[in-house]
Every structure is written in C-alpha cells, then in structure tokens.
Design an enzyme around this catalytic site. Structure first.
Site, PDB file in Angstrom:
ATOM      1  N   CYS A 284      63.768  -2.499  -0.230  1.00  0.00           N
ATOM      2  CA  CYS A 284      63.219  -1.535   0.720  1.00  0.00           C
ATOM      3  C   CYS A 284      61.900  -0.969   0.215  1.00  0.00           C
ATOM      4  O   CYS A 284      61.036  -0.621   0.997  1.00  0.00           O
ATOM      5  CB  CYS A 284      64.225  -0.431   0.948  1.00  0.00           C
TER       6      CYS A 284
ATOM      7  N   GLU B 261      57.925  -4.372   8.360  1.00  0.00           N
ATOM      8  CA  GLU B 261      58.629  -4.758   7.136  1.00  0.00           C
ATOM      9  C   GLU B 261      59.103  -6.206   7.280  1.00  0.00           C
ATOM     10  O   GLU B 261      59.769  -6.546   8.256  1.00  0.00           O
ATOM     11  CB  GLU B 261      59.838  -3.843   6.935  1.00  0.00           C
TER      12      GLU B 261
ATOM     13  N   GLY C  23      69.857   0.998   5.189  1.00  0.00           N
ATOM     14  CA  GLY C  23      69.684  -0.199   5.996  1.00  0.00           C
ATOM     15  C   GLY C  23      68.384  -0.114   6.767  1.00  0.00           C
ATOM     16  O   GLY C  23      67.461   0.594   6.369  1.00  0.00           O
TER      17      GLY C  23
ATOM     18  N   GLU D 102      68.527   6.089   4.211  1.00  0.00           N
ATOM     19  CA  GLU D 102      67.566   5.365   3.354  1.00  0.00           C
ATOM     20  C   GLU D 102      67.192   4.122   4.132  1.00  0.00           C
ATOM     21  O   GLU D 102      67.991   3.194   4.250  1.00  0.00           O
ATOM     22  CB  GLU D 102      68.228   4.941   2.035  1.00  0.00           C
TER      23      GLU D 102
ATOM     24  N   LYS E  14      81.559   0.935   4.052  1.00  0.00           N
ATOM     25  CA  LYS E  14      81.446  -0.269   4.889  1.00  0.00           C
ATOM     26  C   LYS E  14      80.309  -1.097   4.303  1.00  0.00           C
ATOM     27  O   LYS E  14      79.133  -0.823   4.534  1.00  0.00           O
ATOM     28  CB  LYS E  14      81.120   0.153   6.330  1.00  0.00           C
TER      29      LYS E  14
HETATM   30  P1  NAP Z   1      71.039  -3.342   8.686  1.00  0.00           P
HETATM   31  O1  NAP Z   1      71.085  -4.478   9.586  1.00  0.00           O
HETATM   32  O2  NAP Z   1      70.521  -2.055   9.191  1.00  0.00           O
HETATM   33  O3  NAP Z   1      72.520  -3.180   8.132  1.00  0.00           O
HETATM   34  C1  NAP Z   1      72.861  -2.224   7.164  1.00  0.00           C
HETATM   35  C2  NAP Z   1      74.329  -1.891   7.285  1.00  0.00           C
HETATM   36  O4  NAP Z   1      74.586  -1.268   8.542  1.00  0.00           O
HETATM   37  C3  NAP Z   1      75.255  -3.096   7.222  1.00  0.00           C
HETATM   38  O5  NAP Z   1      76.435  -2.738   6.542  1.00  0.00           O
HETATM   39  C4  NAP Z   1      75.541  -3.353   8.688  1.00  0.00           C
HETATM   40  O6  NAP Z   1      76.744  -4.045   8.922  1.00  0.00           O
HETATM   41  C5  NAP Z   1      75.638  -1.930   9.211  1.00  0.00           C
HETATM   42  N1  NAP Z   1      75.444  -1.800  10.655  1.00  0.00           N
HETATM   43  C6  NAP Z   1      74.858  -2.676  11.512  1.00  0.00           C
HETATM   44  N2  NAP Z   1      74.877  -2.190  12.766  1.00  0.00           N
HETATM   45  C7  NAP Z   1      75.478  -0.981  12.713  1.00  0.00           C
HETATM   46  C8  NAP Z   1      75.793   0.027  13.681  1.00  0.00           C
HETATM   47  N3  NAP Z   1      75.460  -0.117  14.961  1.00  0.00           N
HETATM   48  N4  NAP Z   1      76.420   1.144  13.283  1.00  0.00           N
HETATM   49  C9  NAP Z   1      76.739   1.319  11.991  1.00  0.00           C
HETATM   50  N5  NAP Z   1      76.476   0.397  11.023  1.00  0.00           N
HETATM   51  C10 NAP Z   1      75.839  -0.726  11.374  1.00  0.00           C
HETATM   52  O7  NAP Z   1      70.165  -3.635   7.392  1.00  0.00           O
HETATM   53  P2  NAP Z   1      70.247  -4.919   6.457  1.00  0.00           P
HETATM   54  O8  NAP Z   1      69.587  -6.016   7.187  1.00  0.00           O
HETATM   55  O9  NAP Z   1      71.613  -5.100   5.927  1.00  0.00           O
HETATM   56  O10 NAP Z   1      69.350  -4.442   5.218  1.00  0.00           O
HETATM   57  C11 NAP Z   1      67.994  -4.533   5.218  1.00  0.00           C
HETATM   58  C12 NAP Z   1      67.350  -3.205   5.552  1.00  0.00           C
HETATM   59  O11 NAP Z   1      67.817  -2.178   4.687  1.00  0.00           O
HETATM   60  C13 NAP Z   1      65.863  -3.226   5.357  1.00  0.00           C
HETATM   61  O12 NAP Z   1      65.220  -2.613   6.439  1.00  0.00           O
HETATM   62  C14 NAP Z   1      65.637  -2.426   4.094  1.00  0.00           C
HETATM   63  O13 NAP Z   1      64.391  -1.848   3.988  1.00  0.00           O
HETATM   64  C15 NAP Z   1      66.731  -1.431   4.163  1.00  0.00           C
HETATM   65  N6  NAP Z   1      67.049  -0.918   2.829  1.00  0.00           N
HETATM   66  C16 NAP Z   1      66.667   0.340   2.513  1.00  0.00           C
HETATM   67  C17 NAP Z   1      66.928   0.868   1.258  1.00  0.00           C
HETATM   68  C18 NAP Z   1      66.515   2.264   0.915  1.00  0.00           C
HETATM   69  O14 NAP Z   1      67.045   2.803  -0.036  1.00  0.00           O
HETATM   70  N7  NAP Z   1      65.624   2.882   1.647  1.00  0.00           N
HETATM   71  C19 NAP Z   1      67.600   0.100   0.319  1.00  0.00           C
HETATM   72  C20 NAP Z   1      67.979  -1.194   0.658  1.00  0.00           C
HETATM   73  C21 NAP Z   1      67.699  -1.678   1.934  1.00  0.00           C
HETATM   74  P3  NAP Z   1      76.741  -5.667   9.076  1.00  0.00           P
HETATM   75  O15 NAP Z   1      76.330  -6.205   7.773  1.00  0.00           O
HETATM   76  O16 NAP Z   1      78.132  -5.966   9.428  1.00  0.00           O
HETATM   77  O17 NAP Z   1      75.743  -5.973  10.160  1.00  0.00           O
END
Ligand code: NAP
Ligand code: MG
Length: 505
Positions: free
Chosen positions: A298, A399, A242, A264, A189
C-alpha cells in the site's frame, strides 16, 4: 501456571491439506460444509483447501466474541497476565518461524527475504503490544475545588478485522495484537486469496492461552462474511485494510450502527530525489521502495520524482539495477522479486502498462509478463520503469499494486512538493537529500501519514502507520492504536463537605 488454561490444542504441522475456521476456541468446518481452494501464485499449484464461513458461521463467531467480551475473563485479566499471553504467542510463532515463512511463501508467492521480514515483524508486533499495553493508561485531570476527574481506558468490545492479501500474517498481527492487548474480542476475515497463516495465528493464540471466543477466524467471501460483520449490530468496531473503494463502502455501512472504524487503504506514494542526495543510496532505496513485495504494498513508492540536474544519472543507474532484479523460485534467497498474487492482478498490472504506452509513455525496463524458468505456470511480471509521463495519465493517478514505477523530473523544491501532493492518496512518501534542513522542510509539507528521509523502510513496531486523505484514517502498529481499541470513560466525583444543590430547590 499452565500455559494453556482455557483450551488445549495439539500442535500439528502448520502446512496441511485442509484448514478449519476458528470459532469459540474450536477448529470447525463451515456449517454448510463449503470449502474454497488457495493456490501458490509462483506455480499456479493448489496449496490447500479451506473451510468457508457462511453467514451462519459468522453469526456464531460474533456470538462467541460477544459472550467472551461481555461475560468472559480476558478483559479482566491483570495487565501483566495479558501481556504474558501476548509474549507467549510471539514465542510460539518464533519457535515455528520457518514453518510460518514457508506457508506464507506458498500462499502468496512472495520472496523468502520478504516473507522472513514480515513474519519477524508479526512476531515483534505481539512483543511490542505486550510492552505498550503496560504503559497504556488513563489520566487524572485538573478540576476546580473539590471535584476530581480521572479517565479509564475501556476496551471497545467486539471488533471485526478485515485484511488484504499482500501481507497476510503481518496484517493479521497488526490487528489482533493491539485489540486483544486491551481486552477486546476479534473476528478476523482474512483475504480469500491468502487465508492460511491467519488461521494458523488463530490456532497459536489458543495454544498460548487466549480464552475461547476472544480470537475467531472466519475465512470466506468479502461481500458475504465481510459485509455481514460490517453491518452487524453486535459488532462494535471494524478495522479494515484493503482498497479505497471497499473502504468507502465499509465506512458507509458501518455508519448505520455508528461503529468505530479504522481504515488503512490504498496509496500512490511519491519518492523525491533531490540534486544533493547520495545518488547510489537513493537508487537502492527507491528500488526497494517500489519492487519490494512485488510492488504489492500500500505504501509502495510508485511515483518517482528526480531533480533535473541528476535525472539522467539517476535514471540510468536505476534502470540498470531494475534489469538486474532476479525473479524466480521464491524460496531461493537470491530471488529479489516474487510472483504477482493471481491472474486477475497480472491482467490489471499489464492493463495499466498498456494504457501508459497508448498514452505515449516510454518503457525503460520491463513492461511485460515474465516467465521465470521452472515457474512458467505462475503469475509473474517484469519490474517495470515508465518514463515520459504526466500527471493526467491513469498510470500516474491510480494505484497499480504491482511492480511498476513512473519516473518524472522536477526543477525545484516547490515543484517537487506540488507534484508529491497532487494525488487523492496520502499514505507513504520518501525524501532523498543530504541537506537535513531541506529534508525536514519538505517532510513538513508532504500530505502523507509517513515520510521516509534517506530511508527505505516505512514501518517498525512502534511507528505509526496510516494515511492522510483517501488513504484512510487511524494509525496502526503504534501506541496510539491502543486508543483506537478503547473508549475513554471520564469519571467525575465530588469530595466537598457541603452537599451540592445546583437547582437551589
Ligand atoms: P480489497 O479487495 O479491498 O479486499 C480487502 C479485504 O476486504 C479482503 O479480505 C476482502 O475479502 C474484503 N472485502 C471485499 N469486499 C468486501 C465487502 N464488501 N465488505 C467487507 N469486506 C470486503 O483489497 P485487496 O485487493 O485484498 O488488497 C489490496 C488493497 O489493499 C490495495 O488497495 C492496497 O493499497 C490496500 N492495502 C492497504 C494497506 C494499508 O495499510 N494502508 C496495507 C495493505 C494493503 P475477499 O478477499 O474475500 O475479497
Ligand atoms: Mg494463495
């Protein structure tokens, strides 16, 4: 041997107006015929329309993945043959490198340099796991007498893989490659803001000979499709990259079926510059550490701590170079910093900067929206340096996920370590010092999954990537990841000549 044994897919242009779901080896529209649009953050322009998966589509994808895993042949392929398919995926990606880079830039607004690096790494991930797979094996354990024990590594099953928008193709590769290497089936997804290159990767997997149902791609809403995958009893594992709040929600929901979980999550990584550092190297590395990928990393080193003896010199050089960073056409190889992903994120970033100003911080560079010539309708923010902050400020604790760094002074090693660890996160960290003993001593005390010593890079195929504390758990990109996609089965046998009668009946 034919290259496409299971499913033949015609090679068409990677850049298109419409992108399909991939379910059971087929490119399909959503069952409700719903779509969503994806935009170029650099210009605000429409890039393409994308089929939107419903719960019904997700159910079909789970059924296909289940069938492929339970009754299919992928996991029974000889290891060398699975490795060959992974290498073929990499070869196709390499042959379409420029197209993949172009699409990634259009969907994310990131700079050419960043996109090229990430597409290269995504390719190398498949090559790495094609090799790593060969050495991934069980063990023979010492047993008393005539007993014998060996372990088998068995694929965990059907895996839901949910990815963020900051590194779309790379995150998809980090997840798909190790999972299919060991024989799992996946349902990916992608983030709704950046689904395109993940869909293409799904098509490339089919073209390379991955059997139908092993790799399914279901773009759609996180709360609908993502959540459905997380709660579904026929999904064995969830791998999520995420934000920390969504990660917590996923972990709680996955507990209902005791799914295996890899998370992650976010970070607020410290960057420590000691008085004995090569200052110019530390300035350049720290600049990359925060502004690479527009700070949307991240492991962005967003808290910069500098020893008081070199603080003025370091900050003056760092700010001068920050002001030289070029924003603008992402396809221009001179561009250093790309766009912010969307208006919402732009507002979030600016909100953090405004909160810092209100709390008394000082802006040394940037601090406002940018409007590069010809890209005025996109979402841009000036690379921003904030000083005069303390550890109670929101901008230091949370963050930001944008091109914003906070700078603070420290007086000795002990204080540097204390400040570095004063966070709920624990993903990346960096240490700049020419004294190897000190650098190692500090590295040993930092509570983070990754420490970079005199080095701006946090991840190569083969190096473990993942967090301590609320940055999540599990490691990706490395050999150990294969263990997270397998179960260890212990097989105990008895070869004694006398029958055993433990109960003595
Ligand atoms: P996010 O809002 O948490 O979304 C990540 C993914 O989860 C998206 O595909 C999102 O879908 C999906 N999602 C949202 N709500 C969900 C739910 N209730 N159940 C299951 N899936 C759900 O994060 P983001 O804004 O895309 O990315 C930024 C974040 O990712 C930052 O906090 C960053 O630090 C973190 N990140 C971490 C790493 C690592 O390796 N540690 C790497 C990259 C990013 P939708 O797009 O449809 O909302
Ligand atoms: Mg987009």
């Amino acid at each position: 041997m034919s290259t496409t044994q299971e499913t033949k897919v015609e090679q068409e242009a990677i850049k298109r107006d419409f992108y399909h779901l991939i379910i059971n080896g087929e490119k399909v529209k959503g069952s409700k015929d719903e779509t969503f649009k994806t935009y170029n953050p650099a210009t605000g322009e429409l890039v393409a329309e994308v089929a939107k998966a419903s719960q019904e589509d997700t159910e079909k994808a789970i059924a296909a993945a289940r069938e492929a895993f339970d009754n299919g042949k992928w996991k029974k392929y000889p290891i060398g043959r699975r490795a060959q398919v992974l290498n073929r995926i990499a070869a196709i990606m390499r042959s379409r490198f420029n197209e993949l880079v172009e699409l990634e830039i259009l969907d994310t607004g990131k700079s050419l340099q960043a996109a090229q690096g990430q597409v290269s790494q995504a390719i190398e991930d498949f090559e790495f796991y094609a090799g790593a797979l060969v050495g991934h094996r069980g063990a023979v354990n010492n047993m008393p007498g005539q007993f014998h024990n060996y372990t088998e590594k068995e694929p965990v099953g059907v895996c839901a893989q949910i990815t963020p928008w900051n590194y779309p193709l790379m995150m998809a590769a980090w997840k798909i490659a190790p999972a299919i290497a060991v024989g799992c089936s996946v349902i990916v997804k992608p983030a709704s803001l950046t689904p395109l290159t993940t869909i293409i990767l799904g098509e490339i997997c089919l073209e390379a000979g991955v059997p139908a149902g092993v790799v399914n791609i279901v773009p759609g809403s996180g709360s609908e499709v993502g959540n459905y995958l997380v709660e579904h009893p026929k999904v064995d594992k969830v791998a999520f990259t995420g934000s920390t709040p969504i990660g917590k929600d996923i972990m709680a929901k996955a507990s209902q079926t005791l799914k295996r979980v890899t998370l992650e999550l976010g970070g607020k990584s410290p960057n420590l510059v000691f008085e004995d550092a090569d200052i110019d190297a530390a300035v350049d590395g720290s600049l990359f550490g925060i502004f690479y990928n527009t700070g949307q990393s991240c492991e962005a080193r967003s808290r910069l701590y500098v020893h008081e003896d070199i603080y003025d010199e370091f900050v003056s050089k760092f700010v001068e170079k920050t002001k030289k960073l070029k924003l603008g056409n992402p396809f221009d190889k001179e561009t250093h910093v790309g766009a912010v992903i969307d208006q919402g994120q732009l507002d979030t970033v600016d909100g953090y900067v405004q909160s810092a100003i209100k709390e008394g911080a000082e802006i040394l560079a940037g601090g406002k929206q940018a409007h590069p010539e010809g890209f005025e309708k996109g979402f841009w923010y000036e690379p921003t340096v904030i000083a005069n902050v303390n550890h109670d400020m929101t901008v230091v604790k949370e963050e930001i996920f944008g091109p914003v760094v906070v700078i603070m002074k420290f007086k000795d090693e002990k204080e540097a370590i204390k400040l570095a660890n004063d966070t709920e996160f624990g993903l990346g960290s960096a240490v700049w010092s020419k004294d190897g003993a000190r650098a190692t001593r500090v590295a040993n005390q930092i509570q983070a999954g990754i420490v970079m010593i005199n080095c701006p890079f946090s991840a190569f195929p083969g190096t473990p990537f993942g967090g301590y504390k609320q940055s999540g758990f599990g490691r990706e990109l490395c050999i150990e990841t294969l263990d997270l996609y397998t179960e260890t089965k212990s097989i105990i046998s008895y070869y004694g000549s006398r029958p055993i009668n433990p109960l003595g009946v």
